[in-house]
Each structure stands twice: as structure tokens, then as C-alpha cells.
Write an enzyme that holds these catalytic residues in place. Structure first.
Site, PDB file in Angstrom:
ATOM      1  N   GLY A  99       0.826  -1.205   0.000  1.00  0.00           N
ATOM      2  CA  GLY A  99       0.000   0.000   0.000  1.00  0.00           C
ATOM      3  C   GLY A  99       0.858   1.252   0.000  1.00  0.00           C
TER       4      GLY A  99
ATOM      5  N   GLU B  70      -2.760  -6.810   1.796  1.00  0.00           N
ATOM      6  CA  GLU B  70      -1.971  -6.923   3.041  1.00  0.00           C
ATOM      7  C   GLU B  70      -2.728  -6.382   4.254  1.00  0.00           C
ATOM      8  OE1 GLU B  70       2.665  -7.110   1.619  1.00  0.00           O
ATOM      9  OE2 GLU B  70       1.831  -5.133   2.013  1.00  0.00           O
TER      10      GLU B  70
ATOM     11  N   ASN C 257      -0.560 -10.242 -10.445  1.00  0.00           N
ATOM     12  CA  ASN C 257       0.568 -10.697 -11.269  1.00  0.00           C
ATOM     13  C   ASN C 257       0.342 -12.185 -11.585  1.00  0.00           C
ATOM     14  OD1 ASN C 257       1.433 -12.207  -9.066  1.00  0.00           O
ATOM     15  ND2 ASN C 257       3.152 -10.877  -8.568  1.00  0.00           N
TER      16      ASN C 257
ATOM     17  N   ASP D 132       4.098  -2.688  -7.458  1.00  0.00           N
ATOM     18  CA  ASP D 132       3.528  -1.519  -6.771  1.00  0.00           C
ATOM     19  C   ASP D 132       3.764  -0.244  -7.602  1.00  0.00           C
ATOM     20  OD1 ASP D 132       2.897  -3.233  -4.686  1.00  0.00           O
ATOM     21  OD2 ASP D 132       4.836  -2.905  -3.714  1.00  0.00           O
TER      22      ASP D 132
HETATM   23  O1  RIB Z   1       5.627  -5.414  -3.233  1.00  0.00           O
HETATM   24  C1  RIB Z   1       6.781  -5.232  -2.465  1.00  0.00           C
HETATM   25  C2  RIB Z   1       6.408  -5.127  -1.020  1.00  0.00           C
HETATM   26  O2  RIB Z   1       5.884  -6.344  -0.573  1.00  0.00           O
HETATM   27  C3  RIB Z   1       7.557  -4.838  -0.083  1.00  0.00           C
HETATM   28  O3  RIB Z   1       7.767  -3.472   0.092  1.00  0.00           O
HETATM   29  C4  RIB Z   1       7.170  -5.582   1.176  1.00  0.00           C
HETATM   30  O4  RIB Z   1       6.970  -4.749   2.270  1.00  0.00           O
HETATM   31  C5  RIB Z   1       5.922  -6.362   0.818  1.00  0.00           C
HETATM   32  O5  RIB Z   1       4.792  -5.725   1.242  1.00  0.00           O
END
Ligand code: RIB
Length: 312
Positions: free
Chosen positions: A44, A143, A187, A255
Site C-alpha cells: 500500500g 496486506e 501478477n 507496486d
Molecule cells: O511489493 C513489495 C512489497 O511487498 C515490499 O515493500 C514488502 O513490504 C511487501 O509488502
């Protein structure tokens, strides 16, 4: 467009503890690694930072622990100019952390300890409702508790806010609660876990995207790493070609893709070009070590997009 897109990320914040090594230990074995990096992460938080670096106004809805990592995380958001009004510090639980292991080819393995991220509940979405109603786009990942994600998807639909769901990391979820999302962006691994179908090739990806559409999603984007990304809807499917780079660390590339895509789309750029730009933004992020600190700022991205003529 007249103003910057307003992106709200309801999601995780972690501290990343990244070890670079040639091999990784077997049970009972101790080996030496090559180097170590401490950085801010969490899917996030990374998406929020990518969106901010691309020029959006960004608000973060998150929970961190009352520890050194939590306090530093809030300061880190603030240093980027991300609105932290709805980032709460909670007692009695650690901040999220992620030990990460990176191989010489840039490939990573991650263990996330969710800590405070797991205490982000639907009530926290309600607490931020006034601010959220002003957002153009709500971005979600996996998450935080699934109940919060389901709730936020319905909130976005009710208030006609664009909603992007990135089901990362892969978890079995009740997909019906996510069908109202405008974009579902897994993904390969996440798509495999969700559908039970292998994704080893572009053809596999097409079949898997078709399956996700048939289950009820209106638009699916599969991120395929070095193979680019595949967009699929009832209008058809198209592979958006990748941009060539020499990756050092692929952590956080997904991300970077999501955060930047939310901004390009929010700026009114046509979807396919927004995806292509996000492909480049994500590729550029793999050229540096770490997650947030590997993300390019908009001027660097703009120069690279221009240098490549906007073409893979
Ligand atoms: O997508 C990468 C992220 O996955 C990392 O920054 C780690 O914290 C996990 O959340």
C-alpha cells in the site's frame, strides 16, 4: 486535466529488511549474504509513494505500530507530501515488517509479518469517509484484512469512485465481493492462486484473464514482469509490450505499476497508453535497489518516456 488526480490508498505499510545474496540457506545452515538494505515498503505504502512521485495528491489510510518503524513510516509519508491524517499508530502490536531476499538476477522472495496492518478495519474506512469521498480513485491490496477490502470496494462503488484492486500477496478470497472494482490487477502468481490455472506464458495469461472475466470481473490487467502486461475485458485482450531494462532488484515493481497507472489514468490518459506508461515506470523501478527509493520521480520518468519515444 486541470488538477492532479486524487488517489486514496487503503493499505499496508511495512519496513523492508532486504538481504542480497548469491544463494539462500537450507534448514540449519548459516551462510554469508552480500549486502543489506533497510527501507520503507509495504504494498500500500509503495503504491501511495509511486502515485505521489507521479504527481497525484495522495492520502493514505493505514495502521502502524507504536514502535520505531511506525513513527518513521509516518514521517516518511509526510516527507513525500502524502496526507497522513488517517494513518493511525496502534499500541500493543508491531508495525508491519518484510524480510526480503534478493538473488543476483534481481528476483525476490518476501515474508510479510502484517502486525498493525491487520488491525485496519471497515471502521477505519468509515472514519476516513469524508476524505475518501473526495478521491478520484481508491487503490487496494491484500496486506490488510479481506473484510476491509470488501468494504472499501463497496464504498467506492456506492460513491462512484474508481477502484483498483491489486490482490497481492495472493490469498484465496471471496471474489464476489471484488467484482465491483473497475480494475482487478494480479501478477502471474496471484492469478494462478486465484484461478488455479498455471500462468507460464502469454497464452496461459490470456486463458487465465478470460477465466477471471467469466467469473465476474469487468476489467482485468495481468502484470507479467519482463513480458509486459495483459489487459482484458469484454472488448478483447491486448498485450502491452515491456520496456527493456537491466534489472537489479524487482521488489516493488508491481507496486510501481499500480501506483503510476492510477495516476496516468486519473490524468485522463487513454487506458492503453496509461498501461504502457505504467509498464515503463515499473521497469525503471527495477534498475535501483529497494522499493520506494527505486521509484523514479515524474521528471525522470518523463525524460525516459520521451527518450524511448513512448515505444517499447
Ligand atoms: O511489493 C513489495 C512489497 O511487498 C515490499 O515493500 C514488502 O513490504 C511487501 O509488502
Amino acid at each position: 486535466m486541470a488538477r492532479s488526480p486524487r488517489i486514496a490508498v487503503i493499505g499496508s505499510a511495512n519496513t523492508d529488511l532486504t538481504t542480497f545474496a548469491d544463494t539462500f540457506p537450507r534448514a540449519g545452515e548459516t551462510i554469508f549474504g552480500n549486502s543489506f538494505d533497510l527501507g520503507f515498503g509495504g504494498k500500500g505504502a509503495n503504491q501511495a509513494v509511486a502515485a505521489r512521485l507521479c504527481g497525484a495528491e495522495v492520502m493514505m489510510i493505514a495502521k502502524v505500530g507504536a514502535d520505531l518503524f511506525g513513527e518513521a513510516t509516518v514521517k516518511n509519508f509526510a516527507s513525500f507530501g502524502i496526507d497522513t491524517t488517517h494513518v493511525r499508530i496502534v499500541e500493543g502490536v508491531s508495525s508491519g515488517v518484510a524480510p526480503i531476499f534478493v538473488e543476483p538476477n534481481g528476483q525476490n522472495r518476501i515474508i510479510v509479518v502484517k502486525g498493525a496492518n491487520d488491525t485496519l478495519k471497515p471502521a477505519d474506512v468509515d472514519a476516513a469517509a469524508d476524505a475518501l469521498r473526495g478521491a478520484d480513485t481508491i487503490v487496494l491490496q491484500f496486506e490488510i484484512p479481506l473484510e476491509t477490502i470488501y468494504y472499501a470496494v463497496q464504498f467506492a462503488r456506492k460513491h462512484k469512485i474508481r477502484c483498483i484492486v491489486n490482490p497481492a500477496p495472493a490469498l484465496p478470497a471471496n471474489l464476489e465481493h471484488l467484482f465491483a472494482a473497475d480494475y482487478f490487477i494480479p501478477n502471474e502468481t496471484e492469478a494462478e492462486v486465484i484461478t488455479g490455472m498455471p500462468v507460464h506464458s502469454v497464452d496461459d495469461a490470456k486463458k487465465c484473464a478470460g477465466e477471471l472475466l467469466s467469473r465476474g470481473f469487468s476489467k482485468v490487467v495481468l502484470t507479467l514482469g519482463a513480458r509486459g502486461s495483459l489487459v482484458a475485458s469484454s472488448q478483447g485482450m491486448e498485450l502491452m509490450a515491456p520496456f527493456a531494462v537491466n534489472p537489479k532488484d524487482t521488489t516493488g515493481a508491481g507496486d510501481a505499476f499500480i501506483g503510476s497507472f492510477s495516476v496516468f489514468l486519473g490524468e485522463g490518459i487513454a487506458e492503453k497508453e496509461a498501461l504502457s506508461r505504467a509498464n515503463l515506470y515499473a521497469a525503471l523501478s527495477t534498475q535501483r535497489v529497494g522499493t520506494q527509493k527505486s521509484f523514479p520521480a515524474r521528471p525522470e520518468f518523463k525524460a525516459e518516456w520521451a527518450r524511448r519515444g513512448g515505444k517499447p
